[in-house]
Design a protein around this motif. Structure first.
Motif, PDB file in Angstrom:
ATOM      1  N   VAL A 172       0.845  -1.183   0.000  1.00 19.58           N
ATOM      2  CA  VAL A 172       0.000   0.000   0.000  1.00 19.58           C
ATOM      3  C   VAL A 172       0.883   1.236   0.000  1.00 19.58           C
ATOM      4  O   VAL A 172       1.766   1.378   0.846  1.00 19.58           O
ATOM      5  CB  VAL A 172      -0.928   0.007   1.233  1.00 19.58           C
ATOM      6  CG1 VAL A 172      -1.777   1.262   1.252  1.00 19.58           C
ATOM      7  CG2 VAL A 172      -1.798  -1.231   1.245  1.00 19.58           C
ATOM      8  N   ASP A 173       0.650   2.103  -0.964  1.00 22.16           N
ATOM      9  CA  ASP A 173       1.370   3.365  -1.035  1.00 22.16           C
ATOM     10  C   ASP A 173       0.338   4.461  -1.272  1.00 22.16           C
ATOM     11  O   ASP A 173      -0.156   4.625  -2.378  1.00 22.16           O
ATOM     12  CB  ASP A 173       2.399   3.330  -2.174  1.00 22.16           C
ATOM     13  CG  ASP A 173       3.227   4.599  -2.222  1.00 22.16           C
ATOM     14  OD1 ASP A 173       3.325   5.289  -1.186  1.00 22.16           O
ATOM     15  OD2 ASP A 173       3.790   4.893  -3.297  1.00 22.16           O
ATOM     16  N   VAL A 174       0.005   5.160  -0.235  1.00 22.18           N
ATOM     17  CA  VAL A 174      -1.024   6.191  -0.329  1.00 22.18           C
ATOM     18  C   VAL A 174      -0.378   7.547  -0.123  1.00 22.18           C
ATOM     19  O   VAL A 174       0.273   7.801   0.887  1.00 22.18           O
ATOM     20  CB  VAL A 174      -2.132   5.972   0.737  1.00 22.18           C
ATOM     21  CG1 VAL A 174      -3.154   7.072   0.660  1.00 22.18           C
ATOM     22  CG2 VAL A 174      -2.773   4.618   0.550  1.00 22.18           C
ATOM     23  N   LYS A 175      -0.537   8.392  -1.118  1.00 27.86           N
ATOM     24  CA  LYS A 175      -0.042   9.761  -1.029  1.00 27.86           C
ATOM     25  C   LYS A 175      -1.218  10.676  -1.316  1.00 27.86           C
ATOM     26  O   LYS A 175      -1.944  10.474  -2.289  1.00 27.86           O
ATOM     27  CB  LYS A 175       1.067   9.998  -2.046  1.00 27.86           C
ATOM     28  CG  LYS A 175       2.307   9.156  -1.807  1.00 27.86           C
ATOM     29  CD  LYS A 175       3.330   9.391  -2.880  1.00 27.86           C
ATOM     30  CE  LYS A 175       4.500   8.435  -2.670  1.00 27.86           C
ATOM     31  NZ  LYS A 175       5.455   8.523  -3.773  1.00 27.86           N
ATOM     32  N   ALA A 176      -1.412  11.647  -0.480  1.00 28.55           N
ATOM     33  CA  ALA A 176      -2.532  12.559  -0.680  1.00 28.55           C
ATOM     34  C   ALA A 176      -2.097  13.979  -0.367  1.00 28.55           C
ATOM     35  O   ALA A 176      -1.301  14.218   0.539  1.00 28.55           O
ATOM     36  CB  ALA A 176      -3.701  12.164   0.207  1.00 28.55           C
ATOM     37  N   GLU A 177      -2.629  14.884  -1.130  1.00 27.46           N
ATOM     38  CA  GLU A 177      -2.407  16.291  -0.861  1.00 27.46           C
ATOM     39  C   GLU A 177      -3.656  16.820  -0.176  1.00 27.46           C
ATOM     40  O   GLU A 177      -4.742  16.260  -0.322  1.00 27.46           O
ATOM     41  CB  GLU A 177      -2.153  17.041  -2.163  1.00 27.46           C
ATOM     42  CG  GLU A 177      -0.882  16.591  -2.872  1.00 27.46           C
ATOM     43  CD  GLU A 177      -0.687  17.300  -4.200  1.00 27.46           C
ATOM     44  OE1 GLU A 177      -1.387  18.301  -4.447  1.00 27.46           O
ATOM     45  OE2 GLU A 177       0.153  16.854  -4.976  1.00 27.46           O
ATOM     46  N   GLY A 178      -3.497  17.907   0.535  1.00 25.49           N
ATOM     47  CA  GLY A 178      -4.637  18.460   1.240  1.00 25.49           C
ATOM     48  C   GLY A 178      -5.813  18.736   0.315  1.00 25.49           C
ATOM     49  O   GLY A 178      -5.665  19.370  -0.724  1.00 25.49           O
ATOM     50  N   GLY A 179      -6.966  18.211   0.656  1.00 24.61           N
ATOM     51  CA  GLY A 179      -8.179  18.433  -0.127  1.00 24.61           C
ATOM     52  C   GLY A 179      -8.334  17.513  -1.326  1.00 24.61           C
ATOM     53  O   GLY A 179      -9.277  17.627  -2.074  1.00 24.61           O
ATOM     54  N   ALA A 180      -7.375  16.598  -1.547  1.00 26.41           N
ATOM     55  CA  ALA A 180      -7.447  15.694  -2.692  1.00 26.41           C
ATOM     56  C   ALA A 180      -7.622  14.262  -2.207  1.00 26.41           C
ATOM     57  O   ALA A 180      -7.140  13.886  -1.150  1.00 26.41           O
ATOM     58  CB  ALA A 180      -6.184  15.806  -3.533  1.00 26.41           C
ATOM     59  N   LEU A 181      -8.314  13.473  -2.996  1.00 28.93           N
ATOM     60  CA  LEU A 181      -8.462  12.055  -2.688  1.00 28.93           C
ATOM     61  C   LEU A 181      -7.192  11.316  -3.083  1.00 28.93           C
ATOM     62  O   LEU A 181      -6.550  11.674  -4.073  1.00 28.93           O
ATOM     63  CB  LEU A 181      -9.660  11.468  -3.431  1.00 28.93           C
ATOM     64  CG  LEU A 181     -11.031  11.981  -3.011  1.00 28.93           C
ATOM     65  CD1 LEU A 181     -12.106  11.424  -3.925  1.00 28.93           C
ATOM     66  CD2 LEU A 181     -11.324  11.600  -1.577  1.00 28.93           C
ATOM     67  N   PRO A 182      -6.809  10.292  -2.355  1.00 26.28           N
ATOM     68  CA  PRO A 182      -5.605   9.540  -2.711  1.00 26.28           C
ATOM     69  C   PRO A 182      -5.830   8.707  -3.965  1.00 26.28           C
ATOM     70  O   PRO A 182      -6.948   8.311  -4.285  1.00 26.28           O
ATOM     71  CB  PRO A 182      -5.383   8.645  -1.492  1.00 26.28           C
ATOM     72  CG  PRO A 182      -6.718   8.512  -0.873  1.00 26.28           C
ATOM     73  CD  PRO A 182      -7.437   9.808  -1.141  1.00 26.28           C
ATOM     74  N   ASP A 183      -4.740   8.456  -4.705  1.00 28.36           N
ATOM     75  CA  ASP A 183      -4.796   7.554  -5.852  1.00 28.36           C
ATOM     76  C   ASP A 183      -4.846   6.122  -5.339  1.00 28.36           C
ATOM     77  O   ASP A 183      -4.157   5.773  -4.386  1.00 28.36           O
ATOM     78  CB  ASP A 183      -3.563   7.726  -6.739  1.00 28.36           C
ATOM     79  CG  ASP A 183      -3.548   9.091  -7.416  1.00 28.36           C
ATOM     80  OD1 ASP A 183      -4.637   9.624  -7.675  1.00 28.36           O
ATOM     81  OD2 ASP A 183      -2.442   9.596  -7.680  1.00 28.36           O
ATOM     82  N   VAL A 184      -5.643   5.316  -5.981  1.00 25.28           N
ATOM     83  CA  VAL A 184      -5.798   3.917  -5.554  1.00 25.28           C
ATOM     84  C   VAL A 184      -5.481   3.018  -6.727  1.00 25.28           C
ATOM     85  O   VAL A 184      -6.041   3.187  -7.804  1.00 25.28           O
ATOM     86  CB  VAL A 184      -7.233   3.653  -5.033  1.00 25.28           C
ATOM     87  CG1 VAL A 184      -7.388   2.194  -4.677  1.00 25.28           C
ATOM     88  CG2 VAL A 184      -7.556   4.546  -3.868  1.00 25.28           C
ATOM     89  N   ASP A 185      -4.567   2.076  -6.515  1.00 26.65           N
ATOM     90  CA  ASP A 185      -4.227   1.074  -7.522  1.00 26.65           C
ATOM     91  C   ASP A 185      -4.615  -0.275  -6.926  1.00 26.65           C
ATOM     92  O   ASP A 185      -3.966  -0.743  -5.991  1.00 26.65           O
ATOM     93  CB  ASP A 185      -2.738   1.123  -7.855  1.00 26.65           C
ATOM     94  CG  ASP A 185      -2.365   0.147  -8.953  1.00 26.65           C
ATOM     95  OD1 ASP A 185      -3.274  -0.294  -9.678  1.00 26.65           O
ATOM     96  OD2 ASP A 185      -1.173  -0.171  -9.078  1.00 26.65           O
ATOM     97  N   LEU A 186      -5.662  -0.890  -7.450  1.00 27.70           N
ATOM     98  CA  LEU A 186      -6.204  -2.098  -6.852  1.00 27.70           C
ATOM     99  C   LEU A 186      -6.064  -3.265  -7.812  1.00 27.70           C
ATOM    100  O   LEU A 186      -6.489  -3.191  -8.964  1.00 27.70           O
ATOM    101  CB  LEU A 186      -7.677  -1.890  -6.514  1.00 27.70           C
ATOM    102  CG  LEU A 186      -8.426  -3.086  -5.968  1.00 27.70           C
ATOM    103  CD1 LEU A 186      -7.885  -3.443  -4.585  1.00 27.70           C
ATOM    104  CD2 LEU A 186      -9.900  -2.792  -5.888  1.00 27.70           C
ATOM    105  N   ASN A 187      -5.430  -4.329  -7.330  1.00 32.61           N
ATOM    106  CA  ASN A 187      -5.343  -5.586  -8.087  1.00 32.61           C
ATOM    107  C   ASN A 187      -6.107  -6.631  -7.293  1.00 32.61           C
ATOM    108  O   ASN A 187      -5.792  -6.898  -6.149  1.00 32.61           O
ATOM    109  CB  ASN A 187      -3.886  -6.020  -8.254  1.00 32.61           C
ATOM    110  CG  ASN A 187      -3.106  -5.023  -9.084  1.00 32.61           C
ATOM    111  OD1 ASN A 187      -3.638  -4.490 -10.044  1.00 32.61           O
ATOM    112  ND2 ASN A 187      -1.870  -4.754  -8.702  1.00 32.61           N
ATOM    113  N   SER A 188      -7.121  -7.223  -7.911  1.00 35.48           N
ATOM    114  CA  SER A 188      -7.959  -8.177  -7.217  1.00 35.48           C
ATOM    115  C   SER A 188      -8.325  -9.317  -8.142  1.00 35.48           C
ATOM    116  O   SER A 188      -8.154  -9.230  -9.351  1.00 35.48           O
ATOM    117  CB  SER A 188      -9.223  -7.451  -6.719  1.00 35.48           C
ATOM    118  OG  SER A 188     -10.061  -8.364  -6.066  1.00 35.48           O
ATOM    119  N   LYS A 189      -8.848 -10.388  -7.550  1.00 35.82           N
ATOM    120  CA  LYS A 189      -9.308 -11.524  -8.358  1.00 35.82           C
ATOM    121  C   LYS A 189     -10.531 -11.123  -9.136  1.00 35.82           C
ATOM    122  O   LYS A 189     -11.383 -10.442  -8.731  1.00 35.82           O
ATOM    123  CB  LYS A 189      -9.655 -12.702  -7.472  1.00 35.82           C
ATOM    124  CG  LYS A 189      -8.472 -13.369  -6.889  1.00 35.82           C
ATOM    125  CD  LYS A 189      -8.932 -14.589  -6.113  1.00 35.82           C
ATOM    126  CE  LYS A 189      -7.775 -15.322  -5.519  1.00 35.82           C
ATOM    127  NZ  LYS A 189      -8.175 -16.495  -4.793  1.00 35.82           N
TER     128      LYS A 189
END
Length: 62
Positions: A45-62
């Motif tokens: 998990v690597d979550v980076k967020a700036e104030g007022g912005a939603l974090p980018d999500v990279d999801l790998n799932s079955k």
């Protein structure tokens, strides 16, 4: 004379839930169902967020 009607709904629901639990337990005990979890790893998990912005999500799932 006062007559009270008693409902058996709670007892019936309890019996049905108990029978379902016994059935599931038997399926696990006999090996028909198994909960063998082998290998695998937690996701990175690597979550980076700036104030007022939603974090980018990279999801790998079955």
């Amino acid at each position: 004379m006062h007559v009270e009607n008693h409902s058996n709904t709670g007892m019936i629901v309890g019996i049905v839930l108990a029978l379902a639990a016994v059935a599931v337990a038997l399926l696990f005990v006999t090996g028909f169902w198994s909960a063998d979890v082998k290998g695998g790893a937690l996701p990175k998990v690597d979550v980076k967020a700036e104030g007022g912005a939603l974090p980018d999500v990279d999801l790998n799932s079955k």
